[in-house]
Write an enzyme that holds these catalytic residues in place. Structure first.
Site, PDB file in Angstrom:
ATOM      1  N   LYS A 138     -44.543  79.052  10.448  1.00 57.59           N
ATOM      2  CA  LYS A 138     -44.482  77.645  10.863  1.00 57.59           C
ATOM      3  C   LYS A 138     -43.750  77.490  12.197  1.00 57.59           C
ATOM      4  O   LYS A 138     -44.230  76.792  13.100  1.00 57.59           O
ATOM      5  CB  LYS A 138     -43.768  76.814   9.785  1.00 57.59           C
ATOM      6  CG  LYS A 138     -44.470  76.822   8.432  1.00 57.59           C
ATOM      7  CD  LYS A 138     -43.794  75.921   7.434  1.00 57.59           C
ATOM      8  CE  LYS A 138     -42.408  76.408   7.059  1.00 57.59           C
ATOM      9  NZ  LYS A 138     -42.424  77.692   6.324  1.00 57.59           N
ATOM     10  N   THR A 139     -42.609  78.152  12.347  1.00 55.74           N
ATOM     11  CA  THR A 139     -41.837  78.034  13.586  1.00 55.74           C
ATOM     12  C   THR A 139     -42.564  78.684  14.758  1.00 55.74           C
ATOM     13  O   THR A 139     -42.656  78.107  15.845  1.00 55.74           O
ATOM     14  CB  THR A 139     -40.445  78.667  13.404  1.00 55.74           C
ATOM     15  OG1 THR A 139     -39.775  78.031  12.308  1.00 55.74           O
ATOM     16  CG2 THR A 139     -39.614  78.501  14.665  1.00 55.74           C
ATOM     17  N   SER A 469     -48.850  71.583 -15.079  1.00 53.45           N
ATOM     18  CA  SER A 469     -50.131  72.288 -14.979  1.00 53.45           C
ATOM     19  C   SER A 469     -50.361  73.256 -16.131  1.00 53.45           C
ATOM     20  O   SER A 469     -51.295  74.042 -16.082  1.00 53.45           O
ATOM     21  CB  SER A 469     -50.216  73.055 -13.647  1.00 53.45           C
ATOM     22  OG  SER A 469     -49.230  74.066 -13.594  1.00 53.45           O
ATOM     23  N   LYS A 512     -52.974  80.178  -6.967  1.00 53.36           N
ATOM     24  CA  LYS A 512     -53.311  80.489  -8.357  1.00 53.36           C
ATOM     25  C   LYS A 512     -54.558  81.357  -8.438  1.00 53.36           C
ATOM     26  O   LYS A 512     -54.654  82.251  -9.299  1.00 53.36           O
ATOM     27  CB  LYS A 512     -53.498  79.195  -9.146  1.00 53.36           C
ATOM     28  CG  LYS A 512     -52.193  78.420  -9.336  1.00 53.36           C
ATOM     29  CD  LYS A 512     -52.393  77.120 -10.096  1.00 53.36           C
ATOM     30  CE  LYS A 512     -51.059  76.406 -10.299  1.00 53.36           C
ATOM     31  NZ  LYS A 512     -51.193  75.144 -11.046  1.00 53.36           N
TER      32      LYS A 512
END
Length: 589
Positions: A138-139, A469, A512
């Site tokens: 992200k950075t 979930s 998942k």
């Protein structure tokens, strides 16, 4: 003579001070002269007032040093200065592709931003939030976006900020305080020298909560309706921040304060699958680590099988930071081996023998595997069902086990263990109720739930688990025990269930699905509402999976226990055998 000398000194001292003050005033005037036309009128008025104040202040007053500092900040800011933006979409796309593998949806959004700017549109009010687990880039992606746009880059973190003192870190300290300073945004503008930088605000989901909430200060900074007239407490003049592009990062967007989240455009970065990590390692990590360790690329051979083993057995998290650490560990040991053989920077060719890194000797460099096969059961026992869970480090299988601990008329009940959170405890209670209702409908004479005290458990009890979930997994586990029928061994499911049997959507579909693949699952049951999320996954993630989308638990029941999915029940086999015997007997007659 001594008295006269003292008088002369007393006469000359103010003159010297006045000269110094005039000199400083000239410095400040010279600083603003080239950009005087660009400085907003209200700011220029304050500067002139402070310069006049500097001339009349008496020598030795504390206000002089305070005025010097205040004028220094007012005149050093880049008033009216903007960096030239890059509107070449093709060039920006090359920069983003060179810096990061994959992440096509993020790159597409940046290219859209450039296209709008090229057509004369505005970037006002655009606040991007890159949300994803640690290590997904992200950075570094923020750095790449700044280079693609041709903007200056500045970064600061707000993780843990709470209370009035930390609010002052953002908005500045008032000049009435000793040693007061501007806030981080003013320091940013001074550092980059332009009014249109890209500002990366890290860890915005980790803001501390207090009476004096720092999110309100950030709201003023990020809100497009307010930041065009942002007022720093120290400068006490408004600054136009509408041209700044703010990019925030977060591990989980759910914990971002709602007013802030409402101003952002959240872009999810779910993480990298094994194939993505293979490309990143080949294209970036191996070469850069070679250079950092002083090793020539041709001196080391790392096979694809070795990289895959390293990723799947040591570095399963969605990011690549841990993968980089393991690659660095390998190359450090290789560097030590080369040095012991006599290699050096002056004579690296001393060791001409290549170092081979393959699966058999991988443990010599990085130790024993940290992960093993996640599938606990080769043949799923009665009462055991595999669910799928999302964690901050990716997806993982979540087994639900149920057993009967006491049988007796009217002793029905449920005990729950496995360090489950409040949400999952409620899911277990709902699952128990729904399972009893279904059993009453399917087999009215089956009194298992009424007469059995049950124990529902999620293995790995030291790991806290919570989330909406696991409902359908719990119901299936309870029904499997009640009917004494196991589910098929290569089945996994996820989805929350209401009291009426409706299946609700879940999050983390990609993670998942990857967890199911690692566990050699062939069939996955997802909520119908998540069909669009699954369709957006890469083909190599979906390949070879039999995925079913359901919106009622009745569909889950048929998939988990239907005759067409496995061996018929015993009474069905006996009936079929009797029928075939009768047919054969009739033929012989």
């Amino acid at each position: 003579m001594l008295q006269v000398a003292e008088e002369e000194v007393q006469v000359q001292e103010p003159t010297q001070k006045t000269d110094d003050e005039s000199l400083f005033a000239e410095v400040f005037r010279a600083r603003i002269k080239p950009i005087k036309e660009k400085i907003p009128k209200h700011v220029l008025k304050v500067i002139e007032e402070e310069l006049e104040k500097l001339q009349i202040l008496e020598a030795g007053l504390e206000d002089i040093s305070s005025t010097y500092g205040y004028l220094d900040w007012l005149t050093v800011l880049p008033w009216g200065t903007f960096s030239d933006e890059n509107f070449d979409v093709g060039q920006a796309e090359k920069i983003l592709d060179n810096e990061h593998y994959g992440l096509s949806h993020v790159k597409e959004r940046v290219l859209e931003f450039i296209a709008v700017r090229r057509l004369g549109g505005t970037s006002k009010g655009k606040v991007l939030c890159l949300s994803g687990p640690p290590g997904v880039g992200k950075t570094s992606l923020g750095h790449a976006i700044a280079r693609a746009l041709g903007r200056k880059f500045f970064q600061f973190s707000v993780g843990g900020l709470s209370g009035s003192s930390d609010v002052d870190e953002i908005k500045g300290f008032r000049r009435s305080y000793a040693r007061a300073l501007p806030g981080r945004m003013v320091k940013c503008l001074k550092s980059v020298g332009t009014l249109n930088p890209l500002v990366l605000i890290d860890e915005i989901d980790k803001l501390g909560k207090s009476y004096d909430d720092p999110s309100t200060a950030l709201l003023e900074l990020l809100d497009p309706e307010q930041n065009a007239h942002f007022r720093d407490n120290y400068l006490d003049v408004t600054i136009d921040l509408s041209k700044v592009l703010f990019v925030c990062t977060a591990n989980n967007s759910d914990t971002i304060p709602e007013p802030l989240l409402d101003r952002m455009e959240v872009i999810e970065i779910p993480g990298y699958i094994t194939d993505d990590k293979m490309h990143i390692a080949r294209d970036h990590l191996l070469n850069s680590t070679c250079i950092d360790c002083g090793i020539k690329p041709e001196q080391v051979v790392v096979s694809d099988a070795t990289l895959r083993s390293l990723i799947e057995n040591y570095c399963r998290e969605p990011g690549v930071r841990n993968l980089q650490k393991h690659i660095e560990k390998i190359y450090r040991k290789i560097a030590l081996k080369l040095v012991r053989e006599g290699a050096s920077a002056e004579a690296p060719e001393v060791s001409v023998k290549k170092v081979m890194i393959d699966e058999p000797n991988l443990a010599e460099y990085v130790g024993q595997p940290e992960f093993y096969e996640e599938k606990i059961y080769e043949q799923t026992p009665i009462g055991v069902v595999m669910g799928l869970a999302w964690t901050s480090t990716g997806g993982s299988p979540l087994y639900i086990e149920t057993t009967s601990v006491e049988v007796g008329e009217g002793k029905g009940g449920l005990r729950i263990t496995g360090q489950l959170g409040d949400v999952m405890k409620e899911s277990a209670e709902i699952a128990h109720t729904v399972a009893r209702r279904i059993m009453l409908e399917k087999e009215p004479k089956n009194l298992f739930f009424a007469n059995s005290k049950l124990h529902l458990h999620a293995p790995e009890g030291e790991t806290p688990k919570d989330g909406p979930s696991a409902g359908c997994t719990m119901i299936t586990s309870l029904l499997s025990l009640a009917m004494k029928k196991p589910v098929r061994k290569d089945l996994a499911m996820t989805g929350e269930v209401t009291l009426t049997g409706r299946i609700l959507p879940i999050g983390g579909v990609k993670e998942k699905t990857m967890a199911a693949r690692r566990s050699r699952v062939k069939m996955i049951i997802f909520p119908e509402a998540n069909r669009k999320d699954f369709d957006e996954l890469p083909k190599n993630v979906k390949e070879g999976l039999d995925v079913h989308f359901v919106d009622e638990y009745e569909q889950v029941f048929k998939l988990a226990f239907g005759y067409h999915l496995g061996s018929p029940p015993l009474n069905f086999r006996r009936s079929l055998t009797s029928l075939m015997w009768d047919l054969l007997s009739g033929c012989f007659q």
